[in-house]
Motif scaffolding. Structure first.
Motif, PDB file in Angstrom:
ATOM      1  N   CYS A 182     -49.815   9.363 -37.645  1.00  0.00           N
ATOM      2  CA  CYS A 182     -51.262   9.380 -37.384  1.00  0.00           C
ATOM      3  C   CYS A 182     -51.546   9.569 -35.900  1.00  0.00           C
ATOM      4  O   CYS A 182     -52.474  10.297 -35.520  1.00  0.00           O
ATOM      5  N   ALA A 183     -50.758   8.924 -35.059  1.00  0.00           N
ATOM      6  CA  ALA A 183     -50.944   9.044 -33.609  1.00  0.00           C
ATOM      7  C   ALA A 183     -50.757  10.484 -33.150  1.00  0.00           C
ATOM      8  O   ALA A 183     -51.520  10.992 -32.315  1.00  0.00           O
ATOM      9  N   VAL A 184     -49.757  11.154 -33.694  1.00  0.00           N
ATOM     10  CA  VAL A 184     -49.519  12.557 -33.347  1.00  0.00           C
ATOM     11  C   VAL A 184     -50.711  13.416 -33.742  1.00  0.00           C
ATOM     12  O   VAL A 184     -51.145  14.298 -32.983  1.00  0.00           O
ATOM     13  N   ALA A 195     -56.293   7.445 -26.401  1.00  0.00           N
ATOM     14  CA  ALA A 195     -56.008   6.031 -26.146  1.00  0.00           C
ATOM     15  C   ALA A 195     -55.640   5.293 -27.428  1.00  0.00           C
ATOM     16  O   ALA A 195     -54.689   4.502 -27.466  1.00  0.00           O
ATOM     17  N   PHE A 196     -56.378   5.583 -28.499  1.00  0.00           N
ATOM     18  CA  PHE A 196     -56.148   4.866 -29.744  1.00  0.00           C
ATOM     19  C   PHE A 196     -54.799   5.219 -30.367  1.00  0.00           C
ATOM     20  O   PHE A 196     -54.191   4.407 -31.076  1.00  0.00           O
ATOM     21  N   ALA A 197     -54.306   6.421 -30.098  1.00  0.00           N
ATOM     22  CA  ALA A 197     -53.006   6.827 -30.634  1.00  0.00           C
ATOM     23  C   ALA A 197     -51.912   5.856 -30.204  1.00  0.00           C
ATOM     24  O   ALA A 197     -51.096   5.400 -31.019  1.00  0.00           O
ATOM     25  N   PHE A 198     -51.904   5.501 -28.937  1.00  0.00           N
ATOM     26  CA  PHE A 198     -50.888   4.580 -28.423  1.00  0.00           C
ATOM     27  C   PHE A 198     -51.114   3.162 -28.955  1.00  0.00           C
ATOM     28  O   PHE A 198     -50.162   2.459 -29.304  1.00  0.00           O
ATOM     29  N   VAL A 224     -41.216   0.867 -28.075  1.00  0.00           N
ATOM     30  CA  VAL A 224     -41.408   1.223 -26.663  1.00  0.00           C
ATOM     31  C   VAL A 224     -40.860   2.627 -26.389  1.00  0.00           C
ATOM     32  O   VAL A 224     -41.476   3.426 -25.683  1.00  0.00           O
ATOM     33  N   ARG A 225     -39.700   2.926 -26.966  1.00  0.00           N
ATOM     34  CA  ARG A 225     -39.098   4.244 -26.782  1.00  0.00           C
ATOM     35  C   ARG A 225     -39.977   5.349 -27.363  1.00  0.00           C
ATOM     36  O   ARG A 225     -40.140   6.415 -26.761  1.00  0.00           O
ATOM     37  N   VAL A 226     -40.568   5.086 -28.524  1.00  0.00           N
ATOM     38  CA  VAL A 226     -41.467   6.055 -29.149  1.00  0.00           C
ATOM     39  C   VAL A 226     -42.699   6.284 -28.274  1.00  0.00           C
ATOM     40  O   VAL A 226     -43.127   7.427 -28.063  1.00  0.00           O
ATOM     41  N   VAL A 227     -43.277   5.206 -27.763  1.00  0.00           N
ATOM     42  CA  VAL A 227     -44.444   5.326 -26.887  1.00  0.00           C
ATOM     43  C   VAL A 227     -44.098   6.130 -25.641  1.00  0.00           C
ATOM     44  O   VAL A 227     -44.870   6.992 -25.194  1.00  0.00           O
ATOM     45  N   GLU A 228     -42.922   5.862 -25.067  1.00  0.00           N
ATOM     46  CA  GLU A 228     -42.484   6.600 -23.881  1.00  0.00           C
ATOM     47  C   GLU A 228     -42.350   8.091 -24.177  1.00  0.00           C
ATOM     48  O   GLU A 228     -42.816   8.937 -23.402  1.00  0.00           O
ATOM     49  N   GLU A 229     -41.729   8.427 -25.293  1.00  0.00           N
ATOM     50  CA  GLU A 229     -41.523   9.829 -25.637  1.00  0.00           C
ATOM     51  C   GLU A 229     -42.850  10.537 -25.877  1.00  0.00           C
ATOM     52  O   GLU A 229     -43.044  11.679 -25.446  1.00  0.00           O
ATOM     53  N   LEU A 230     -43.773   9.866 -26.552  1.00  0.00           N
ATOM     54  CA  LEU A 230     -45.069  10.479 -26.823  1.00  0.00           C
ATOM     55  C   LEU A 230     -45.832  10.732 -25.525  1.00  0.00           C
ATOM     56  O   LEU A 230     -46.463  11.783 -25.359  1.00  0.00           O
ATOM     57  N   ALA A 231     -45.771   9.778 -24.608  1.00  0.00           N
ATOM     58  CA  ALA A 231     -46.446   9.958 -23.320  1.00  0.00           C
ATOM     59  C   ALA A 231     -45.888  11.160 -22.571  1.00  0.00           C
ATOM     60  O   ALA A 231     -46.636  11.926 -21.945  1.00  0.00           O
ATOM     61  N   LYS A 232     -44.569  11.357 -22.638  1.00  0.00           N
ATOM     62  CA  LYS A 232     -43.945  12.483 -21.935  1.00  0.00           C
ATOM     63  C   LYS A 232     -44.385  13.828 -22.515  1.00  0.00           C
ATOM     64  O   LYS A 232     -44.681  14.762 -21.768  1.00  0.00           O
ATOM     65  N   VAL A 233     -44.421  13.935 -23.852  1.00  0.00           N
ATOM     66  CA  VAL A 233     -44.721  15.242 -24.443  1.00  0.00           C
ATOM     67  C   VAL A 233     -46.175  15.651 -24.277  1.00  0.00           C
ATOM     68  O   VAL A 233     -46.507  16.824 -24.470  1.00  0.00           O
ATOM     69  N   ILE A 234     -47.060  14.712 -23.930  1.00  0.00           N
ATOM     70  CA  ILE A 234     -48.458  15.107 -23.737  1.00  0.00           C
ATOM     71  C   ILE A 234     -48.874  15.083 -22.274  1.00  0.00           C
ATOM     72  O   ILE A 234     -49.989  15.478 -21.948  1.00  0.00           O
ATOM     73  N   GLY A 235     -47.987  14.665 -21.384  1.00  0.00           N
ATOM     74  CA  GLY A 235     -48.323  14.588 -19.963  1.00  0.00           C
ATOM     75  C   GLY A 235     -47.876  15.805 -19.184  1.00  0.00           C
ATOM     76  O   GLY A 235     -47.813  16.921 -19.702  1.00  0.00           O
ATOM     77  N   VAL A 279     -40.964  15.230 -34.385  1.00  0.00           N
ATOM     78  CA  VAL A 279     -39.652  15.092 -35.023  1.00  0.00           C
ATOM     79  C   VAL A 279     -38.867  13.944 -34.395  1.00  0.00           C
ATOM     80  O   VAL A 279     -38.273  13.110 -35.093  1.00  0.00           O
ATOM     81  N   VAL A 280     -38.886  13.887 -33.094  1.00  0.00           N
ATOM     82  CA  VAL A 280     -38.109  12.881 -32.370  1.00  0.00           C
ATOM     83  C   VAL A 280     -38.583  11.465 -32.680  1.00  0.00           C
ATOM     84  O   VAL A 280     -37.783  10.563 -32.923  1.00  0.00           O
ATOM     85  N   MET A 281     -39.891  11.253 -32.673  1.00  0.00           N
ATOM     86  CA  MET A 281     -40.413   9.914 -32.953  1.00  0.00           C
ATOM     87  C   MET A 281     -40.035   9.449 -34.344  1.00  0.00           C
ATOM     88  O   MET A 281     -39.646   8.303 -34.553  1.00  0.00           O
ATOM     89  N   GLY A 282     -40.129  10.361 -35.315  1.00  0.00           N
ATOM     90  CA  GLY A 282     -39.727  10.007 -36.665  1.00  0.00           C
ATOM     91  C   GLY A 282     -38.266   9.635 -36.734  1.00  0.00           C
ATOM     92  O   GLY A 282     -37.880   8.673 -37.415  1.00  0.00           O
ATOM     93  N   ALA A 283     -37.433  10.377 -35.994  1.00  0.00           N
ATOM     94  CA  ALA A 283     -35.995  10.104 -35.991  1.00  0.00           C
ATOM     95  C   ALA A 283     -35.682   8.753 -35.363  1.00  0.00           C
ATOM     96  O   ALA A 283     -34.837   8.010 -35.851  1.00  0.00           O
ATOM     97  N   ILE A 284     -36.353   8.442 -34.281  1.00  0.00           N
ATOM     98  CA  ILE A 284     -36.141   7.143 -33.622  1.00  0.00           C
ATOM     99  C   ILE A 284     -36.520   6.010 -34.571  1.00  0.00           C
ATOM    100  O   ILE A 284     -35.771   5.045 -34.759  1.00  0.00           O
ATOM    101  N   LEU A 285     -37.683   6.137 -35.185  1.00  0.00           N
ATOM    102  CA  LEU A 285     -38.170   5.085 -36.077  1.00  0.00           C
ATOM    103  C   LEU A 285     -37.285   4.927 -37.310  1.00  0.00           C
ATOM    104  O   LEU A 285     -37.117   3.832 -37.836  1.00  0.00           O
TER     105      LEU A 285
END
Length: 376
Positions: free
Chosen positions: A151-153, A199-202, A218-229, A270-276
């Motif tokens: 949903c966040a994605v 903001a709500f995604a995180f 935390v790792r998922v949040v970090e990765e998501l921040a990188k791909v949109i920054g 893909v990466v976030m799903g794999a981590i989770l």
């Protein structure tokens, strides 16, 4: 450049050479799901508040038939592998739509939540959240585990579309067959609706993900921040703006834009799903490359559709890149070479899945084909 042969083109467009993008852990194998399970209801899903407002009455249910027709149009004979791709996409899309409907509810201030829901629930193929879920299931996780990140994605993807359509960016009036957000709610509210979704995604990942160790969240949040920054979506967008109208843009610059602006978020999904889901580092690396391939493929096909389809067929303004004098793959390579490049990217993506069980890899193979052969 339009006469360049495909071999030199692909060498120039090396999609694995961008070290500036973050390295993600990815995933590995999915159930073929011949019989689709009932959609899972994720923990902590918020029940939406209903309203009689015309803009707030948007429901995920309203777009189900529409998306079924789009899936039919996007099918190709090469998808006939015994895997029921349409059923898979409809079931996963329904689960995502149900979760989104319950997550972004109507509450005060009412107008901003109406604007958020207007774009978020306006339809769409839900490719990014489905990739997130598929990756989680591929490595042994469950749909419910990945749903908050999925949903966040989609929230962030929707934010990027709202902002991309603004007059200061691409200045578009049509999105997913409807007037763009700023045409309905005004530019100020549209900007804020995008900001609120970002903001709500995180917040949603942090508060709604259940059964996952905090370190992985935390790792998922970090990765998501990188791909949109500035290592991802923002980097691609700002370079895209800077090169608009220039006549000497080359393939390397065009690839940089799309690897960051489009492919990064698909890769992150893909990466976030794999981590989770608990994927190994080896699985993550292989699927990271797969995701980057289909991410660039997505944009090449988008460029082709922009010059070959009508606004009605696309659900958004056709030919806008040509009018804005933007550099696209058809403009640099010609239409046929662009199609050849898309075919090559699709082949390379599927080859990266060759070491996995073919039945378990069927959903991702089908998704790659769907991206390659989609009609809108």
């Amino acid at each position: 450049m339009s006469s360049a042969n495909l071999g030199s083109l692909v060498q120039t467009c090396s999609i694995f050479s961008h070290e500036s993008l973050p390295r993600f852990p990815t995933c590995s194998t999915i159930n073929p799901l011949r019989k689709m399970p009932k959609p899972l209801v994720c923990p902590k899903a918020r029940r939406p508040f209903t309203s009689s407002s015309s803009t707030s009455s948007i429901s995920a249910v309203h777009v189900a038939k529409e998306e079924e027709e789009r899936l039919k149009e996007g099918e190709s004979p090469e998808m006939e592998t015994g895997f029921n791709f349409k059923a898979y996409m409809l079931q996963k899309g329904a689960s995502v739509n149900q979760a989104l409907e319950g997550t972004v509810s109507l509450r005060d201030p009412l107008k901003i939540h109406e604007a958020m829901r207007y774009s978020l629930l306006a339809g769409g193929k839900r490719v990014r959240p489905i990739l997130c879920i598929a990756s989680c299931e591929l490595v042994g996780g469950e749909e419910c585990t990945a749903m908050p990140a999925a949903c966040a994605v989609e929230m962030i993807h929707t934010m990027s579309l709202i902002h991309d359509d603004l007059p200061c960016m691409d200045n578009d009036d049509l999105r997913r067959g409807k007037p763009t957000n700023h045409k309905v709610f005004g530019e100020g509210v549209a900007v804020l609706a995008g900001d609120a979704l970002l903001a709500f995604a995180f917040e949603h990942i942090a508060t709604a993900t259940v059964g996952v160790p905090p370190a992985k969240i935390v790792r998922v949040v970090e990765e998501l921040a990188k791909v949109i920054g500035t290592e991802g979506l923002v980097a691609g967008q700002v370079v895209d703006i800077g090169l608009a109208g220039l006549s000497d843009v080359n393939l390397e610059q065009l690839e940089f834009i799309h690897i960051h602006k489009t492919a990064a978020l698909l890769e992150g999904s893909v990466v976030m799903g794999a981590i989770l889901g608990g994927g190994s580092d080896e699985q993550v690396e292989r699927l990271r490359k797969f995701a980057r391939s289909i991410g660039l493929l997505f944009q090449v096909v988008d460029d082709i559709l922009d010059v070959t389809k009508s606004s009605t067929e696309l659900g958004k303004t056709a030919g806008k890149d040509l009018v804005a004098d933007k550099v696209t793959y058809p403009k640099l390579l010609g239409l046929e070479k662009s199609r050849e490049f898309a075919e090559k990217l699709n082949k390379e993506a599927k080859e990266l899945l060759s070491e996995f069980d073919p039945k378990k890899a069927a959903p991702l193979i089908a998704l790659a084909n769907y991206i390659a052969y989609r009609e809108n």
